[in-house]
Design an enzyme around this catalytic site. Structure first.
Site, PDB file in Angstrom:
ATOM      1  N   GLY A   2       0.693  -1.187  -0.035  1.00  0.00           N
ATOM      2  CA  GLY A   2       0.001   0.104   0.036  1.00  0.00           C
ATOM      3  C   GLY A   2       0.877   1.156   0.126  1.00  0.00           C
ATOM      4  N   MET A  13      -1.077 -16.104  22.257  1.00  0.00           N
ATOM      5  CA  MET A  13      -0.495 -14.732  22.472  1.00  0.00           C
ATOM      6  C   MET A  13      -1.211 -13.620  22.752  1.00  0.00           C
ATOM      7  SD  MET A  13       2.387 -15.081  19.306  1.00  0.00           S
ATOM      8  CE  MET A  13       4.010 -16.084  19.681  1.00  0.00           C
ATOM      9  N   ASP A  31      -1.007  -9.056  18.509  1.00  0.00           N
ATOM     10  CA  ASP A  31      -1.517  -8.690  19.970  1.00  0.00           C
ATOM     11  C   ASP A  31      -2.944  -7.903  20.011  1.00  0.00           C
ATOM     12  OD1 ASP A  31       0.496 -10.408  20.808  1.00  0.00           O
ATOM     13  OD2 ASP A  31       1.938  -8.876  21.060  1.00  0.00           O
ATOM     14  N   ASP A  53       4.046  -1.863  19.760  1.00  0.00           N
ATOM     15  CA  ASP A  53       4.407  -0.875  20.652  1.00  0.00           C
ATOM     16  C   ASP A  53       6.083  -0.630  20.562  1.00  0.00           C
ATOM     17  OD1 ASP A  53       5.077  -3.008  21.951  1.00  0.00           O
ATOM     18  OD2 ASP A  53       3.918  -2.408  23.629  1.00  0.00           O
ATOM     19  N   ARG A 108     -10.647 -34.990  28.162  1.00  0.00           N
ATOM     20  CA  ARG A 108      -9.585 -34.318  28.857  1.00  0.00           C
ATOM     21  C   ARG A 108      -9.940 -32.778  28.966  1.00  0.00           C
ATOM     22  NH1 ARG A 108      -5.576 -35.330  24.567  1.00  0.00           N
ATOM     23  NH2 ARG A 108      -5.109 -37.321  25.563  1.00  0.00           N
ATOM     24  N   LYS A 119     -20.229 -33.126  32.254  1.00  0.00           N
ATOM     25  CA  LYS A 119     -19.283 -32.675  31.221  1.00  0.00           C
ATOM     26  C   LYS A 119     -18.261 -33.613  31.151  1.00  0.00           C
ATOM     27  CE  LYS A 119     -17.866 -28.150  29.405  1.00  0.00           C
ATOM     28  NZ  LYS A 119     -18.519 -28.511  28.327  1.00  0.00           N
ATOM     29  N   ARG A 153       1.620 -16.267  14.283  1.00  0.00           N
ATOM     30  CA  ARG A 153       2.058 -15.143  13.516  1.00  0.00           C
ATOM     31  C   ARG A 153       2.210 -15.395  12.057  1.00  0.00           C
ATOM     32  NH1 ARG A 153       7.344 -13.050  16.868  1.00  0.00           N
ATOM     33  NH2 ARG A 153       6.153 -12.116  18.645  1.00  0.00           N
ATOM     34  N   CYS A 168     -14.852 -21.631  24.363  1.00  0.00           N
ATOM     35  CA  CYS A 168     -14.027 -22.452  25.485  1.00  0.00           C
ATOM     36  C   CYS A 168     -14.844 -22.335  26.719  1.00  0.00           C
ATOM     37  CB  CYS A 168     -12.637 -21.443  25.480  1.00  0.00           C
ATOM     38  SG  CYS A 168     -11.831 -21.897  24.173  1.00  0.00           S
TER      39      CYS A 168
END
EC number: 2.7.1.11
Length: 320
Positions: A23, A170, A128, A104, A163, A214, A253, A187
């Protein structure tokens, strides 16, 4: 009058960085400016690894993850003498201004250059989503999809073996990626810097779920809060149910950027060039309510805070 622009990527890579570079390059060239790519972030700037870019330099990169310019950690950039050398290298190529794509830490480098009188524009590139002044950072939503896919796979095996699974996500000191992943991934529990952790309550809730039939659970945990494997041991000891931790790590990433991230990065790269041509320097770009905005980069680092998504935390609590 801006005639030559430099562009670099710094810090952790994020999907969409290549689209942002594209860009910048395509917009600048279309306006009759020259563009120079700086390889491997501030380290490459210090070492003088600078190369002029043309349209073909950014052909077929919009769909690629990572950054073709490369990135590197370079804490030595905090030193004045190092930054002075970097500015010398920019001036040697006649570069009038710099676009910095990163998180940052990258913004801090741009801030330091700005304070030394060198105009910079910062673009938020990090999975992040922890940059103030923007609703979304480049790469965040691609990483979100990657995490959700991993959670879906973990759920398959967790349910098969009855389990409990902890998935470490991250985000450093920001729980946005964990929060959104937990909601979208269904979750059962979430642990972020914003929520903290009451271990007794967590184990009690899991035991209550087991007593109600559960058979498995997924716990979303933001990195750096605690050792995921140690937490797994404590939960297993407290519930009697096999518990395993999965650290997703750097896989978050990578990958092709989503359509949203490609468009966001392209818009931000385009906007950065227009800001420089209008005489703006020392700014950082964001998107707020779907509108591109820019802020003073020093103010963004020192004074602006990211709002906590209490509305989404409330949704998560009611759904869990």
């Amino acid at each position: 009058m801006i005639k030559k622009i430099g562009v670099l990527t710094s810090g952790g890579d994020a999907p969409g960085m290549n689209a942002a570079i594209r860009g910048v390059v395509r917009t600048a060239l279309g306006a009759g400016l020259e563009v120079y790519g700086i390889y491997d972030g501030y380290l490459g700037l210090y070492e003088g690894r600078i190369k002029q870019l043309d349209r073909s330099s950014v052909s077929d990169v919009i769909n690629r993850g990572g950054t073709f310019l490369g990135s590197a950690r370079f804490p030595e950039f905090k030193e004045v003498a190092v930054r002075e050398k970097a500015i010398e290298n920019l001036k040697a190529h006649g570069i009038d201004a710099l676009v910095v794509i990163g998180g940052d830490g990258s913004y801090m480098g741009a801030k330091k250059l700005t304070e030394m009188g060198y105009p910079c524009i910062g673009l938020p590139g990090t999975i992040d989503n922890d940059i103030a002044g923007t609703d979304y950072t480049i790469g965040y939503l691609t990483a979100l999809n990657t995490v959700i896919e991993s959670i879906d796979r973990l759920r398959d095996t967790s349910s098969s073996h009855q389990r409990i699974s902890i998935v470490e996500i991250m985000g450093r000191h920001c729980g946005d990626l964990t929060l959104m992943s937990a909601i979208a991934g269904g979750c059962e529990y979430i642990i972020t810097p914003e929520t903290g952790l009451d271990k007794e309550k967590l184990i009690g809730n899991i035991q209550d779920g087991i007593s109600k039939g559960k058979k498995h659970a997924i716990i979303a945990l933001t990195e750096l809060m605690m050792d995921a494997n140690e937490l797994a041991k404590e939960i297993e000891a407290g519930t009697g149910r096999e518990t395993r931790a999965t650290v997703l790590g750097h896989i978050q990433r990578g990958g092709r950027p989503t359509a949203f991230d490609r468009v966001l990065a392209s818009r931000m790269g385009n906007y950065a060039v227009h800001l420089l041509m209008e005489g703006h320097g020392g700014r950082c770009v964001g998107i707020v309510k779907e509108q591109l905005v820019h802020h003073d980069i020093i103010d963004a680092i020192e004074n602006m805070k990211r709002p906590v998504r209490n509305d989404l935390f409330k949704v998560a609590e009611e759904l869990f």
